[in-house]
Design a protein around this motif. Structure first.
Motif, PDB file in Angstrom:
ATOM      1  N   LEU A  39       0.446  12.264  12.114  1.00 31.23           N
ATOM      2  CA  LEU A  39       0.611  11.589  13.465  1.00 31.23           C
ATOM      3  C   LEU A  39       0.502  10.204  13.490  1.00 31.23           C
ATOM      4  CD1 LEU A  39       1.523  12.634  16.337  1.00 31.23           C
ATOM      5  CD2 LEU A  39      -0.896  12.765  16.817  1.00 31.23           C
ATOM      6  N   ARG A  40       1.388   9.514  14.203  1.00 31.74           N
ATOM      7  CA  ARG A  40       1.445   8.208  14.220  1.00 31.74           C
ATOM      8  C   ARG A  40       1.951   7.983  15.677  1.00 31.74           C
ATOM      9  NH1 ARG A  40       5.023   3.186  11.624  1.00 31.74           N
ATOM     10  NH2 ARG A  40       3.346   1.429  12.195  1.00 31.74           N
ATOM     11  N   LEU A  41       0.715   7.314  16.493  1.00 31.12           N
ATOM     12  CA  LEU A  41       1.118   7.152  17.979  1.00 31.12           C
ATOM     13  C   LEU A  41       1.460   5.532  17.874  1.00 31.12           C
ATOM     14  CD1 LEU A  41      -2.023   9.059  19.396  1.00 31.12           C
ATOM     15  CD2 LEU A  41       0.476   9.715  19.204  1.00 31.12           C
ATOM     16  N   HIS A  42       2.434   5.043  18.805  1.00 28.51           N
ATOM     17  CA  HIS A  42       2.924   3.729  19.054  1.00 28.51           C
ATOM     18  C   HIS A  42       2.629   3.598  20.535  1.00 28.51           C
ATOM     19  CE1 HIS A  42       5.337   3.144  15.198  1.00 28.51           C
ATOM     20  NE2 HIS A  42       5.496   4.441  15.311  1.00 28.51           N
ATOM     21  N   GLY A  43       1.945   2.232  20.590  1.00 28.54           N
ATOM     22  CA  GLY A  43       1.628   2.065  22.078  1.00 28.54           C
ATOM     23  C   GLY A  43       0.313   2.390  22.601  1.00 28.54           C
ATOM     24  N   GLN A  44      -0.454   2.821  21.828  1.00 27.13           N
ATOM     25  CA  GLN A  44      -1.508   3.556  22.414  1.00 27.13           C
ATOM     26  C   GLN A  44      -2.539   2.524  22.739  1.00 27.13           C
ATOM     27  OE1 GLN A  44      -3.907   5.873  19.294  1.00 27.13           O
ATOM     28  NE2 GLN A  44      -5.450   6.327  20.631  1.00 27.13           N
ATOM     29  N   THR A  45      -3.123   2.634  24.027  1.00 27.99           N
ATOM     30  CA  THR A  45      -3.855   1.667  24.864  1.00 27.99           C
ATOM     31  C   THR A  45      -5.295   2.343  24.932  1.00 27.99           C
ATOM     32  OG1 THR A  45      -3.123   2.475  26.865  1.00 27.99           O
ATOM     33  CG2 THR A  45      -2.001   0.472  25.723  1.00 27.99           C
ATOM     34  N   ARG A  46      -5.589   3.641  24.731  1.00 30.70           N
ATOM     35  CA  ARG A  46      -7.059   4.178  25.114  1.00 30.70           C
ATOM     36  C   ARG A  46      -7.254   5.279  23.896  1.00 30.70           C
ATOM     37  NH1 ARG A  46      -2.750   6.639  27.678  1.00 30.70           N
ATOM     38  NH2 ARG A  46      -2.683   4.940  29.566  1.00 30.70           N
ATOM     39  N   ALA A  66       2.878   9.214  -0.439  1.00 29.25           N
ATOM     40  CA  ALA A  66       4.683   8.800  -0.352  1.00 29.25           C
ATOM     41  C   ALA A  66       5.029   9.470   1.076  1.00 29.25           C
ATOM     42  CB  ALA A  66       5.212   9.428  -1.660  1.00 29.25           C
ATOM     43  N   VAL A  67       5.502   8.472   1.741  1.00 33.87           N
ATOM     44  CA  VAL A  67       6.075   9.049   2.934  1.00 33.87           C
ATOM     45  C   VAL A  67       7.770   9.342   2.697  1.00 33.87           C
ATOM     46  CG1 VAL A  67       6.721   8.286   5.171  1.00 33.87           C
ATOM     47  CG2 VAL A  67       4.721   7.265   4.197  1.00 33.87           C
ATOM     48  N   GLU A  68       7.709  10.602   2.975  1.00 30.89           N
ATOM     49  CA  GLU A  68       9.093  11.062   2.573  1.00 30.89           C
ATOM     50  C   GLU A  68      10.289  11.136   3.735  1.00 30.89           C
ATOM     51  OE1 GLU A  68       8.978  15.041   0.633  1.00 30.89           O
ATOM     52  OE2 GLU A  68       8.219  13.920  -1.322  1.00 30.89           O
ATOM     53  N   SER A  69       9.670  11.090   4.928  1.00 31.88           N
ATOM     54  CA  SER A  69      10.592  11.180   5.909  1.00 31.88           C
ATOM     55  C   SER A  69       9.570  11.077   7.202  1.00 31.88           C
ATOM     56  CB  SER A  69      11.346  12.331   6.226  1.00 31.88           C
ATOM     57  OG  SER A  69      10.497  13.782   6.370  1.00 31.88           O
ATOM     58  N   VAL A  70      10.515  10.549   8.335  1.00 26.27           N
ATOM     59  CA  VAL A  70       9.726  10.429   9.637  1.00 26.27           C
ATOM     60  C   VAL A  70      10.530  10.924  10.807  1.00 26.27           C
ATOM     61  CG1 VAL A  70       9.068   8.548  11.337  1.00 26.27           C
ATOM     62  CG2 VAL A  70       9.085   7.973   8.919  1.00 26.27           C
ATOM     63  N   ILE A  71       9.951  11.555  11.523  1.00 26.37           N
ATOM     64  CA  ILE A  71      10.458  12.444  12.596  1.00 26.37           C
ATOM     65  C   ILE A  71       9.896  12.031  13.913  1.00 26.37           C
ATOM     66  CG2 ILE A  71      10.677  14.849  13.645  1.00 26.37           C
ATOM     67  CD1 ILE A  71      10.054  16.030  10.791  1.00 26.37           C
ATOM     68  N   GLU A  80       5.338   9.745  16.253  1.00 27.20           N
ATOM     69  CA  GLU A  80       6.309   9.914  15.196  1.00 27.20           C
ATOM     70  C   GLU A  80       5.376  11.228  14.206  1.00 27.20           C
ATOM     71  OE1 GLU A  80       8.407   5.915  14.171  1.00 27.20           O
ATOM     72  OE2 GLU A  80       6.755   6.486  13.246  1.00 27.20           O
ATOM     73  N   ILE A  81       5.923  11.879  13.461  1.00 28.00           N
ATOM     74  CA  ILE A  81       5.404  12.720  12.599  1.00 28.00           C
ATOM     75  C   ILE A  81       5.953  12.400  11.145  1.00 28.00           C
ATOM     76  CG2 ILE A  81       5.344  14.956  11.334  1.00 28.00           C
ATOM     77  CD1 ILE A  81       3.416  14.679  13.656  1.00 28.00           C
ATOM     78  N   LEU A  82       4.906  11.684  10.384  1.00 32.07           N
ATOM     79  CA  LEU A  82       5.578  11.214   8.853  1.00 32.07           C
ATOM     80  C   LEU A  82       5.159  12.400   8.016  1.00 32.07           C
ATOM     81  CD1 LEU A  82       4.773   8.545  10.382  1.00 32.07           C
ATOM     82  CD2 LEU A  82       4.317   7.483   8.397  1.00 32.07           C
ATOM     83  N   VAL A  83       6.252  12.797   6.978  1.00 32.78           N
ATOM     84  CA  VAL A  83       6.238  13.871   6.278  1.00 32.78           C
ATOM     85  C   VAL A  83       5.536  13.214   4.839  1.00 32.78           C
ATOM     86  CG1 VAL A  83       7.306  15.656   4.757  1.00 32.78           C
ATOM     87  CG2 VAL A  83       7.942  15.117   7.132  1.00 32.78           C
ATOM     88  N   LEU A  84       4.762  13.634   4.442  1.00 31.26           N
ATOM     89  CA  LEU A  84       3.883  12.941   3.280  1.00 31.26           C
ATOM     90  C   LEU A  84       3.714  13.827   2.172  1.00 31.26           C
ATOM     91  CD1 LEU A  84       0.792  11.557   5.359  1.00 31.26           C
ATOM     92  CD2 LEU A  84       3.271  10.378   4.993  1.00 31.26           C
ATOM     93  N   ARG A  85       3.645  13.333   0.876  1.00 31.64           N
ATOM     94  CA  ARG A  85       3.207  13.886  -0.450  1.00 31.64           C
ATOM     95  C   ARG A  85       2.345  13.229  -1.004  1.00 31.64           C
ATOM     96  NH1 ARG A  85       5.932  17.878  -2.538  1.00 31.64           N
ATOM     97  NH2 ARG A  85       7.896  17.493  -1.230  1.00 31.64           N
ATOM     98  N   PRO A  86       1.014  13.815  -1.203  1.00 32.36           N
ATOM     99  CA  PRO A  86      -0.205  13.207  -1.823  1.00 32.36           C
ATOM    100  C   PRO A  86       0.459  12.395  -3.297  1.00 32.36           C
ATOM    101  CG  PRO A  86      -0.775  15.159  -0.954  1.00 32.36           C
ATOM    102  CD  PRO A  86       0.703  15.323  -0.950  1.00 32.36           C
ATOM    103  N   LEU A  87      -0.250  11.250  -3.412  1.00 31.96           N
ATOM    104  CA  LEU A  87       0.078  10.474  -4.795  1.00 31.96           C
ATOM    105  C   LEU A  87      -0.949  11.093  -5.651  1.00 31.96           C
ATOM    106  CD1 LEU A  87       1.026   6.979  -3.768  1.00 31.96           C
ATOM    107  CD2 LEU A  87       2.546   8.789  -4.553  1.00 31.96           C
TER     108      LEU A  87
END
Length: 935
Positions: free
Chosen positions: A741-748, A665-670, A802-809
């Protein structure tokens, strides 16, 4: 059989062997003999046969070598037909087969390492070899065990046994030990014929570890139009000759132009991969890395070989017959030849695109065979030297002329020399009027005979010691009369020998076959074959999981394999607190995942989300504006396990398992795009090899004055282009959560090191990384230190992070459904309501359809049409395969027609059973039609 002095020797005689791939597990047993006889009729003298481990070990410890799995019967048929066999028992075979034939349950043991010199894996391999190798040992050429009475030559028919397959593509840590252990297992079961191991990309050590008693073989998949083919192959020929070994080409392209080029480069075994096509029945196809980067394998297993899956002969069949006759006519002269040093000096000029090195063979007993490939699509002319002056030689487009130079005819009892022949020499025999030399060409041909005597005549006229005949392919045979007797030079055109075949472009490489292949008219189904639609069906709803007892798991969701599902599907259920989460993140979900959000707390109806088929790449499921507990259901279907080890995506890794993966579950995004400290690689003490470990840098290592600069991710410029650059930042997340960690626009690809641990490579096709647990810091949560490194290139755009704050389901309810259970449901069909096609479904709905099909002793092609549906088919209790129609979520499908299936022979009164599943998308799910045609 022996491999010695650069020769392949069978029954005491050097041989060149033409070998076609033919797989018993992809052809109905009722057609085994027919296919084997077709291969023999093509002139090929051998078949190579994979033996898939997981085809015979159905579940752990349960073996089956009966019926369609009776490999002993198949090998005995090959012997009866007169074919040699190259046996390839693995343990890994690739072959676009489920898991490369490695059983899916192997990697349930976390300490077992597949394809490694590791005791747990070798113990499992020994169990497989205990079952299968005695079958091969009893059918070896020479039959050392004395147990087989039928076969080719002195006893059996197996002439080579291959250990492993293209190991050089895989990171094996002890190649010598591993391949040596496989050799010991084979020899321990009585294998006395040569043991080989094939390289997939020319790395002979990588394939064999230079293990003693294991001969390297080579697989070549070049661009058929490449001018560098001969140069590459001759390098391997020379390397093997230095070891006293012949060049054995265990796999290559099917185009006979390319095969001829390999022949004149010294190959003694030529085994084009999949000359005789077949089918992936049931759920046996793999998932592969031919797409962008993933792909599904079609029911058809067809890469344009000379026989279609249904058994139709293509144009390549004729080309096979011609090449086989050349090989047979030259016989030991060719088999004991040696590659000529330097360029072919007989060629003065080439007026068409050709090889960068024209290869030639010095034939045993005298004479030379020169390969002259035309790599364009137009007929062209080359100039060759001959005894009486230059000779113009025509070569048709995308053909390779095998030009004979100075071949003595003494071996056939004649004093003359065949000074030049630009056509295929396909026969030399004594006729009523003299020696008959038969040549085949599809363009103008020149034949020059020398040593004929001064009183030689042509067609009754004087000719002299040298006789030149220019034959345009349309003239009748020309008669040469000499003082010593007569020689009949008989010219045939290619058309003269043409069988009834279906032409097809046979130039597509197996490893270039990422795009679906369209059906050829008269070949794999289409209106040209007179498709007959089936308008009506009996239908009943499918309640696939009604009789499946679910199990509850209080931790992470289990893999399907851990529940005993090695081929099949499963239903996963859990709940998500939508008040505290805005999305669900699935990591590693594969192969096909159909999602539903119930919204039960608000009394809404189920929402069916589009199918996910991303080969394990992370996927976000938006929860919208829901509140309270939301039911999450994931129906997971295994399409196949990876047959290749591709680490770009989780499900493409060899040994990867299937299921819903990890769910959070994604609780917040930083947003953490800004605030990264920049450091050069030199400052970090990094090497230029970014594949190594990358540790967190220290502030004191910055070479300039003052603190490091703070930049956005990717923001920095210097003159050191290509030098590794590192960006570092610390993040804090709440207790009990996991960050991603999520990277947007990664090309390499980039390397990400977390908390000083070894770095992980993150690829643009899956720009996510779930971070490990970290200890709490001063009661404020867990702190993670990140370092991201890649070569500096200021012309490339930066990235957003982005850092997504997760809680395992947790607390999952799982209902497993094996392929066998589905087969039983399909066999237990009862009469239902009659409906006319097309039939519409709701997204997420499953429907059984039963259709009466006509009798056909040769089988039927099923062409399906529709959109947003997946269809699985059974006939007579046998699962035929699956298709996925008209869905943007469908990955690339390779191998053949992605929207058709084929049945083996159809007895009277047969019923075709279809399981149709509707998927969510822009259009409502619908099966429009099922049409039948005979091959």
């Amino acid at each position: 059989m022996t491999l010695t002095d650069g020769l392949l020797v069978i029954d005491g005689e050097p041989r060149v062997v033409l070998c076609a791939s033919l797989f018993y597990f992809r052809i109905p047993r009722s057609q085994w003999r027919e296919r084997l006889e077709q291969v023999r009729a093509s002139g090929y003298t051998a078949v190579d046969v994979y033996l898939p481990w997981n085809f015979h070990e159905i579940t752990p410890g349960v073996w089956d070598f009966t019926g369609e799995r009776d490999v002993a019967a198949f090998l005995d048929l090959a012997a009866e037909v007169g074919l040699l066999v190259v046996a390839r028992p693995g343990p890994y075979i690739c072959s676009e087969w489920d898991g490369g034939a490695l059983p899916a349950w192997l990697t349930l043991d976390p300490d077992l390492q597949v394809r490694q010199h590791e005791p747990r894996f070798l113990e499992q391999v020994a169990r497989w070899f205990d079952q299968v190798v005695p079958i091969l040992a009893a059918r070896q050429l020479g039959d050392p065990l004395g147990t087989q009475t039928t076969g080719t030559g002195a006893g059996g028919t197996v002439v080579l046994v291959q250990a492993e397959n293209e190991l050089d593509f895989f990171d094996c840590h002890d190649r010598t030990g591993y391949v040596g252990a496989l050799r010991d297992l084979l020899v321990g079961h009585g294998i006395s014929v040569p043991v080989v191991a094939c390289s997939g990309q020319g790395d002979l050590y990588g394939a064999t570890g230079d293990a003693q008693g294991v001969a390297p073989a080579c697989n070549f998949y070049p661009d058929d139009t490449s001018p560098a083919v001969e140069s590459e192959v001759l390098r391997c020929t020379a390397e093997l000759a230095a070891r006293g070994l012949p060049l054995l080409v265990t796999e290559t392209n099917r185009l006979h132009t390319t095969l001829r080029r390999l022949l004149v480069s010294g190959a003694r075994l030529l085994a084009p991969y999949l000359q005789a096509s077949g089918y992936n029945f049931g759920a046996t196809p793999s998932v592969g890395n031919w797409g962008d980067p993933g792909s599904f394998m079609a029911h058809d297993y067809d890469f344009a070989g000379y026989v279609t899956p249904e058994g139709t002969e293509r144009h390549g069949f004729l080309e096979a017959q011609l090449l086989a006759r050349v090989v047979a006519t030259l016989g030991p002269r060719l088999a004991a030849s040696t590659p000529a040093t330097g360029a072919a000096t007989e060629v003065e000029h080439v007026g068409f695109p050709t090889s960068d090195h024209l290869a030639a063979l010095d034939l045993a007993g005298g004479g030379r065979l020169v390969g002259l490939p035309n790599l364009s699509t137009e007929t062209g002319t080359a100039v060759l030297r001959a005894a009486d002056g230059p000779v113009d030689v025509e070569v048709a487009g995308m053909q390779c002329a095998l030009v004979l130079v100075d071949l003595p005819l003494a071996g056939w009892g004649r004093p003359e020399t065949l000074a030049l022949a630009s056509a295929d020499l396909v026969g030399v025999r004594e006729g009523v009027t003299g020696l008959q030399v038969e040549l085949v060409s599809d363009s103008a041909t020149t034949v020059v005979l020398s040593g004929c005597g001064d009183d030689a005549t042509v067609d009754g006229g004087p000719a002299g010691d040298v006789v030149r005949l220019t034959l345009d392919g349309a003239r009748p045979s020309a008669l040469v009369t000499t003082a010593a007797g007569r020689i009949v030079v008989s010219l045939s055109t290619v058309a003269d020998a043409t069988r009834h075949t279906a032409p097809v472009d046979a130039r597509r490489s197996r490893h270039e076959a990422a795009e679906p292949s369209a059906a050829e008219p008269g070949e794999t189904g289409g209106t040209a074959l007179g498709l007959v639609p089936l308008p009506a069906a009996r239908t009943t709803p499918a309640h696939l999981y009604d009789d499946v007892a679910p199990s509850t798991h209080g931790d992470r969701a289990p893999t399907l394999e851990s529940l005993g599902v090695y081929r099949g599907r499963g239903r996963y259920r859990t709940t998500v607190d939508a008040s505290a989460a805005e999305a669900v993140l699935l990591v590693g979900a594969s192969d096909i995942v159909d999602l539903r959000l119930s919204g039960a707390a608000l009394g809404t109806t189920d929402e069916v989300l589009p199918s996910v088929a991303r080969f394990g790449a992370a996927h976000l499921v938006d929860l919208g504006h829901r509140h309270g507990e939301v039911d999450l259901t994931a129906d997971v279907e295994i399409w196949g396990h990876a047959n290749f080890d591709d680490h770009r995506l989780p499900a493409l890794r060899l040994g990867s398992l299937r299921g819903v993966g990890e769910a959070y579950a994604v609780e917040s995004v930083i947003d953490v795009t800004a605030g990264w400290e920049v450091a050069t690689a030199d400052a970090e003490g990094l090497s230029g090899d970014l594949a190594g470990d990358v540790s967190a840098p220290s502030a004191s290592s910055w070479p300039g004055r003052g603190p490091r600069p703070l930049r956005t991710l990717g923001g920095w410029s210097s003159t050191r282009l290509g030098a590794p650059l590192s960006y570092t930042q610390s993040v804090v997340v709440p207790h009990g959560t996991r960050p991603a960690l999520r990277l947007h626009g990664q090309t390499r690809p980039v390397h990400v090191a977390v908390d000083g641990l070894p770095s992980v490579l993150v690829h643009p096709v899956d720009p996510w990384l779930v971070l490990p647990d970290a200890p709490a810091v001063n009661g404020s949560g867990a702190r993670h230190h990140l370092a991201i490194t890649w070569p500096h290139d200021p012309s490339q755009p930066g990235m957003r992070a982005e850092i997504l704050v997760l809680r395992p389901l947790t607390t999952w309810e799982v209902a497993p459904l094996t392929e066998h259970s589905l087969d039983e449901q399909a066999a237990a069909r009862r009469s239902g309501t009659t409906v006319d096609l097309p039939v519409e479904l709701d997204a997420g709905e499953d429907l059984w359809l039963d259709l009466d099909v006509p009798t056909s002793p040769t089988g039927l092609r099923l062409q399906l049409a529709g959109h947003q549906v997946r269809v699985t088919a059974w006939l007579g209790g046998r699962s035929l395969g699956r298709v996925w129609l008209g869905d943007q979520a469908r990955p690339v499908v390779s191998g053949g027609d992605p929207e058709s299936l084929w049945t083996p022979d159809v007895p009277a009164g047969s019923v075709l059973t279809l399981l149709v599943h509707g998927t969510a998308g822009d259009l409502p799910p619908r099966l429009d039609s099922v049409a039948l045609s005979a091959p």
